[in-house]
Design a protein around this motif. Sequence first.
Motif, short mmCIF file in Angstrom:
data_model
loop_
_atom_site.label_atom_id
_atom_site.label_comp_id
_atom_site.label_asym_id
_atom_site.label_seq_id
_atom_site.Cartn_x
_atom_site.Cartn_y
_atom_site.Cartn_z
N GLY A 1 2.88 5.12 -5.95
CA GLY A 1 2.45 5.16 -4.55
C GLY A 1 3.49 4.62 -3.60
N TRP A 2 4.15 3.55 -4.00
CA TRP A 2 5.17 2.96 -3.13
C TRP A 2 6.32 3.93 -2.90
N LEU A 3 6.80 4.57 -3.96
CA LEU A 3 7.91 5.51 -3.82
C LEU A 3 7.53 6.70 -2.94
N ILE A 4 6.32 7.22 -3.13
CA ILE A 4 5.89 8.39 -2.35
C ILE A 4 5.73 8.04 -0.88
N VAL A 5 5.12 6.89 -0.61
CA VAL A 5 4.89 6.50 0.79
C VAL A 5 6.18 6.06 1.45
N ASP A 6 6.97 5.24 0.76
CA ASP A 6 8.18 4.68 1.36
C ASP A 6 9.20 5.75 1.69
N ALA A 7 9.34 6.75 0.81
CA ALA A 7 10.32 7.81 1.03
C ALA A 7 9.72 9.04 1.70
N ASP A 8 8.44 8.96 2.09
CA ASP A 8 7.76 10.07 2.77
C ASP A 8 7.85 11.35 1.93
N ILE B 1 6.16 10.72 -14.15
CA ILE B 1 6.92 10.81 -15.40
C ILE B 1 8.15 9.91 -15.33
N GLY B 2 8.84 9.92 -14.20
CA GLY B 2 10.01 9.06 -14.05
C GLY B 2 9.66 7.60 -14.16
N VAL B 3 8.56 7.19 -13.53
CA VAL B 3 8.14 5.78 -13.58
C VAL B 3 7.72 5.40 -14.99
N SER C 1 4.83 -4.73 -17.06
CA SER C 1 3.97 -4.51 -15.89
C SER C 1 4.44 -5.35 -14.71
N VAL C 2 4.75 -6.62 -14.99
CA VAL C 2 5.24 -7.49 -13.92
C VAL C 2 6.57 -6.97 -13.37
N ALA C 3 7.47 -6.54 -14.26
CA ALA C 3 8.77 -6.05 -13.83
C ALA C 3 8.65 -4.76 -13.03
N THR C 4 7.66 -3.91 -13.38
CA THR C 4 7.46 -2.67 -12.62
C THR C 4 7.07 -2.97 -11.19
N VAL C 5 6.23 -3.98 -10.98
CA VAL C 5 5.88 -4.39 -9.62
C VAL C 5 7.12 -4.88 -8.89
N GLY C 6 7.97 -5.66 -9.57
CA GLY C 6 9.23 -6.08 -8.97
C GLY C 6 10.13 -4.91 -8.64
N LEU D 1 9.00 -3.27 -5.40
CA LEU D 1 9.51 -3.98 -4.23
C LEU D 1 11.00 -3.72 -4.05
N GLY D 2 11.75 -3.66 -5.15
CA GLY D 2 13.18 -3.40 -5.05
C GLY D 2 13.50 -1.99 -4.59
N SER D 3 12.57 -1.04 -4.81
CA SER D 3 12.82 0.33 -4.35
C SER D 3 12.87 0.42 -2.84
N GLY D 4 12.33 -0.60 -2.15
CA GLY D 4 12.43 -0.60 -0.69
C GLY D 4 13.85 -0.71 -0.20
N LEU D 5 14.77 -1.17 -1.08
CA LEU D 5 16.18 -1.26 -0.72
C LEU D 5 16.89 0.08 -0.85
#
Length: 296
Positions: free
Chosen positions: A168-175, A204-206, A252-257, A260-264
């Motif tokens: 969800g973060w990747l889809i929303v952040d990158a529109d 699939i990538g995630v 799971s914890v690292a995926t959440v991190g 957040l890092g994908s925002g960069l």
Amino acid sequence: MRRIMDRGSAENWDIVVALTDLPLHSQGRRLAVNLNHAHGLALLSLPSLGGLRLQTRARRAVEEAVLGLAGPHTTGAEGPPRSQPLEKGTDDLRYVVSGPRGYLRVLLGMVRANRPWRLVPGLSKALAAALATGAVATVNSTVWILAASLSTPRLVIAMVGSVALMIGWLIVDADLWHRSAESSPEARQRARLYNTSTVMTVGIGVLVCYVGLMVINWVWALFILNDQVFASATRSPLHAEEYWTLSWFVASVATVGGALGSGLESDEAIRAAAYSKREQERRRTLQDDHGDQPSK
């Protein structure tokens, strides 16, 4: 088709067969190939061939398209496998088999064209953040205690939640979500097809990233953890099951991190990792068209 005709005229070619990794539509149906016998043109949609044995199916479809253009133009000419011929003017439109089977076939072909495995190296900043988060979490005694106390259903929930958050973060952040400017049923159907392929591609990538993080965290835990220190913190011995449970939870914890890092990451980098070249061009064209429209 106009671009194909211009190229064929410039090169003085008798027959031109073009391939595209975009799904084609006509009259509300998914198009497999468009043959124009008057000009010797053929446009083949690779997603219509499905996601398996793409090269073999593409070669066969190209051969049949060339034979169809070189031979006499008849209404009953056979098209690509599992397609239905339909005449329209000088074009011979051949459709993918209708129904859920045809929808799934095109969808898998679109995901295959996007090459979801490229998402892993394409998100370098997100991957670096996930690896750093996993390395720190692996040596944290609080994480040890949490991992040892969690049951398998809760570990599954943590995995599903972290993967869904990353998607969800990747889809929303990158529109990446496709919004159709039209309100017709055909336009909405196309939008659903594009969005479903986007979710599957990113998903699939995630998942590939998640499995990679599990393996890396497991190796890191084998190298760094001490039996006595772990047992004193968790009051349970460090066995193979504890290594597995810890690496699973830390992934799971690292995926959440990583989310957040994908925002960069820049939007262009995420789109380049998630989409094929033609799909990126299509989205840029849509954005340019929307940008040219006067504001209401």
